[in-house]
Design an enzyme around this catalytic site. Structure first.
Site, PDB file in Angstrom:
ATOM      1  N   LYS A  14       0.976  -1.198  -0.098  1.00  0.00           N
ATOM      2  CA  LYS A  14       0.108   0.086  -0.111  1.00  0.00           C
ATOM      3  C   LYS A  14       1.066   1.137  -0.058  1.00  0.00           C
ATOM      4  O   LYS A  14       0.679   2.249  -0.554  1.00  0.00           O
ATOM      5  CB  LYS A  14      -0.938   0.089   1.054  1.00  0.00           C
ATOM      6  CG  LYS A  14      -1.916  -1.163   1.346  1.00  0.00           C
ATOM      7  CD  LYS A  14      -2.813  -0.838   2.622  1.00  0.00           C
ATOM      8  CE  LYS A  14      -2.133  -0.769   3.988  1.00  0.00           C
ATOM      9  NZ  LYS A  14      -1.714  -2.099   4.227  1.00  0.00           N
ATOM     10  N   ARG A  89     -10.322   1.233   8.751  1.00  0.00           N
ATOM     11  CA  ARG A  89      -9.823  -0.224   8.989  1.00  0.00           C
ATOM     12  C   ARG A  89     -11.120  -1.049   9.426  1.00  0.00           C
ATOM     13  O   ARG A  89     -10.987  -2.216   9.763  1.00  0.00           O
ATOM     14  CB  ARG A  89      -8.971  -0.449  10.126  1.00  0.00           C
ATOM     15  CG  ARG A  89      -7.838   0.129   9.760  1.00  0.00           C
ATOM     16  CD  ARG A  89      -6.800  -0.980   9.100  1.00  0.00           C
ATOM     17  NE  ARG A  89      -5.584  -1.614   9.626  1.00  0.00           N
ATOM     18  CZ  ARG A  89      -4.159  -1.097   9.212  1.00  0.00           C
ATOM     19  NH1 ARG A  89      -4.064   0.022   8.438  1.00  0.00           N
ATOM     20  NH2 ARG A  89      -3.464  -1.394  10.084  1.00  0.00           N
ATOM     21  N   ARG A 123      10.656  -8.001   6.068  1.00  0.00           N
ATOM     22  CA  ARG A 123      10.713  -6.523   5.752  1.00  0.00           C
ATOM     23  C   ARG A 123      11.754  -5.748   6.803  1.00  0.00           C
ATOM     24  O   ARG A 123      11.717  -6.114   8.073  1.00  0.00           O
ATOM     25  CB  ARG A 123       9.269  -5.970   6.101  1.00  0.00           C
ATOM     26  CG  ARG A 123       8.948  -4.370   5.741  1.00  0.00           C
ATOM     27  CD  ARG A 123       7.597  -4.117   5.523  1.00  0.00           C
ATOM     28  NE  ARG A 123       6.801  -4.547   6.483  1.00  0.00           N
ATOM     29  CZ  ARG A 123       5.365  -4.234   6.439  1.00  0.00           C
ATOM     30  NH1 ARG A 123       4.907  -3.750   5.287  1.00  0.00           N
ATOM     31  NH2 ARG A 123       4.513  -4.505   7.351  1.00  0.00           N
ATOM     32  N   ARG A 156      10.290  -3.595  12.013  1.00  0.00           N
ATOM     33  CA  ARG A 156       8.999  -2.843  12.678  1.00  0.00           C
ATOM     34  C   ARG A 156       8.417  -3.671  14.007  1.00  0.00           C
ATOM     35  O   ARG A 156       8.426  -4.885  14.108  1.00  0.00           O
ATOM     36  CB  ARG A 156       7.986  -2.860  11.695  1.00  0.00           C
ATOM     37  CG  ARG A 156       7.824  -1.604  11.016  1.00  0.00           C
ATOM     38  CD  ARG A 156       6.953  -1.412   9.952  1.00  0.00           C
ATOM     39  NE  ARG A 156       5.483  -1.673  10.324  1.00  0.00           N
ATOM     40  CZ  ARG A 156       4.500  -1.481   9.711  1.00  0.00           C
ATOM     41  NH1 ARG A 156       4.443  -1.049   8.608  1.00  0.00           N
ATOM     42  NH2 ARG A 156       3.310  -1.920   9.970  1.00  0.00           N
ATOM     43  N   ARG A 167      -2.687  -9.012  13.218  1.00  0.00           N
ATOM     44  CA  ARG A 167      -3.218  -8.315  12.213  1.00  0.00           C
ATOM     45  C   ARG A 167      -3.978  -8.939  11.158  1.00  0.00           C
ATOM     46  O   ARG A 167      -4.960  -8.061  10.416  1.00  0.00           O
ATOM     47  CB  ARG A 167      -1.992  -7.527  11.777  1.00  0.00           C
ATOM     48  CG  ARG A 167      -1.309  -6.458  12.921  1.00  0.00           C
ATOM     49  CD  ARG A 167       0.161  -6.386  12.621  1.00  0.00           C
ATOM     50  NE  ARG A 167       0.408  -5.515  11.479  1.00  0.00           N
ATOM     51  CZ  ARG A 167       1.740  -5.455  10.743  1.00  0.00           C
ATOM     52  NH1 ARG A 167       2.692  -6.232  11.198  1.00  0.00           N
ATOM     53  NH2 ARG A 167       1.825  -4.508  10.105  1.00  0.00           N
TER      54      ARG A 167
HETATM   55  P1  AMP Z   1      -0.279   0.319   9.279  1.00  0.00           P
HETATM   56  O1  AMP Z   1       1.151   0.747   9.066  1.00  0.00           O
HETATM   57  O2  AMP Z   1      -1.336   0.636   8.475  1.00  0.00           O
HETATM   58  O3  AMP Z   1      -0.015  -1.380   9.214  1.00  0.00           O
HETATM   59  O4  AMP Z   1      -0.599   0.575  10.770  1.00  0.00           O
HETATM   60  C1  AMP Z   1       0.359   0.134  11.758  1.00  0.00           C
HETATM   61  C2  AMP Z   1      -0.510   0.153  13.195  1.00  0.00           C
HETATM   62  O5  AMP Z   1      -1.412   1.255  13.387  1.00  0.00           O
HETATM   63  C3  AMP Z   1      -1.742  -0.901  13.157  1.00  0.00           C
HETATM   64  O6  AMP Z   1      -1.595  -2.227  13.263  1.00  0.00           O
HETATM   65  C4  AMP Z   1      -2.617  -0.125  14.036  1.00  0.00           C
HETATM   66  O7  AMP Z   1      -2.263  -0.605  15.722  1.00  0.00           O
HETATM   67  C5  AMP Z   1      -2.479   1.058  14.000  1.00  0.00           C
HETATM   68  N1  AMP Z   1      -3.479   1.738  12.925  1.00  0.00           N
HETATM   69  C6  AMP Z   1      -3.419   2.329  11.657  1.00  0.00           C
HETATM   70  N2  AMP Z   1      -4.539   2.671  11.307  1.00  0.00           N
HETATM   71  C7  AMP Z   1      -5.331   2.550  11.975  1.00  0.00           C
HETATM   72  C8  AMP Z   1      -6.750   2.458  11.674  1.00  0.00           C
HETATM   73  N3  AMP Z   1      -7.176   3.067  10.778  1.00  0.00           N
HETATM   74  N4  AMP Z   1      -7.583   2.103  12.940  1.00  0.00           N
HETATM   75  C9  AMP Z   1      -6.974   1.542  14.107  1.00  0.00           C
HETATM   76  N5  AMP Z   1      -5.634   1.481  14.172  1.00  0.00           N
HETATM   77  C10 AMP Z   1      -4.735   1.692  13.113  1.00  0.00           C
END
Ligand code: AMP
Length: 224
Positions: A14, A89, A123, A156, A167
């Site tokens: 993404k 989400r 990653r 990460r 996740r």
């Molecule tokens: P990502 O990099 O998009 O995978 O986001 C990393 C983490 O940030 C996720 O696993 C959540 O803990 C938090 N996060 C990011 N976007 C959201 C969202 N829209 N709603 C809730 N938590 C989020």
């Protein structure tokens, strides 16, 4: 003005696809995960609130996410539009978003879970400049060191087997239903996320009826 949402399971690219589209269309890439990671790294109040939840691979509470997104979007440096990644989400976030913004398209990236695990667990991220690497086909020249700034490559905190399992489960349970909601109301395009990034980008652009990427176009002209 173009307003896009990009969705896809962890490791589906993404961020990469958003960056390619944003650079070419002069729109702003907003990554909610990056905003939270920045807060954690910089020890802000928000960072303290989300750190443990993020490390466990769980979702941050809707109220906080919505206020972060709202304040980022009212910041308004997106004269030509935006592409938002990592939001919405779940159903509530999607409803909140649809009430406030007129979205042109939802881009979804399709990747089987087996490939997700392979990508995510390989990653690495530069702790200094933030460039992403993967040890499958984009390894740094010196192991553990960033090619660009020689910073240390880290993993990460949520790219572990345990957090990834949470996740993935959350994605399938909570995020997939959002697609159904969008599918009814909005324009959803789906791209296969398995090929190389430029191939995925070309498919997205074709499906959005956008012209080929400028760089790609000039390569095609040169080889004609
Ligand atoms: P990502 O990099 O998009 O995978 O986001 C990393 C983490 O940030 C996720 O696993 C959540 O803990 C938090 N996060 C990011 N976007 C959201 C969202 N829209 N709603 C809730 N938590 C989020």
């Amino acid at each position: 003005m173009r307003k896009y949402v990009i969705m896809g399971v962890q490791g589906s690219g993404k961020g990469t696809q958003s960056e390619l589209l944003a650079a070419d269309l002069d729109i702003v890439h907003i990554s909610v995960g990056d905003i939270f990671r920045w807060n954690v790294q910089n020890h802000t109040k928000i960072g303290a609130q989300v750190r443990r939840v993020m490390a466990a691979g769980e979702l941050v509470g809707d109220d906080l996410v919505e206020s972060v997104v709202q304040s980022r979007l009212t910041g308004h440096d997106w004269n030509f539009g935006f592409i938002i990644d990592g939001f919405p989400r779940n159903r509530r976030q999607a409803e909140f978003f649809l009430e406030s913004y007129d979205i042109d398209a939802i881009i979804t990236l399709d990747l089987p879970d087996s490939e997700v695990r392979r990508r995510v667990l390989n990653r690495r991220l530069c702790a200094d400049c933030g460039i992403n690497y993967n040890l499958i086909d984009d390894s740094p020249a010196v192991p553990g060191q960033c090619d660009a700034c020689r910073g240390e490559l880290t993993t990460r905190e949520d790219d572990t087997e345990e957090a990834l399992a949470v996740r993935l489960k959350t994605y399938h349970e909570k995020t997939n239903p959002v697609l159904e909601l969008f599918g009814r109301k909005e324009y959803v395009v789906t791209a296969d996320a398995r090929p190389a990034p430029e191939v995925v980008q070309a498919e997205i652009r074709r499906k959005l009826s956008l012209p080929p990427q400028k760089q790609q176009e000039s390569q095609e002209n040169a080889s004609a």
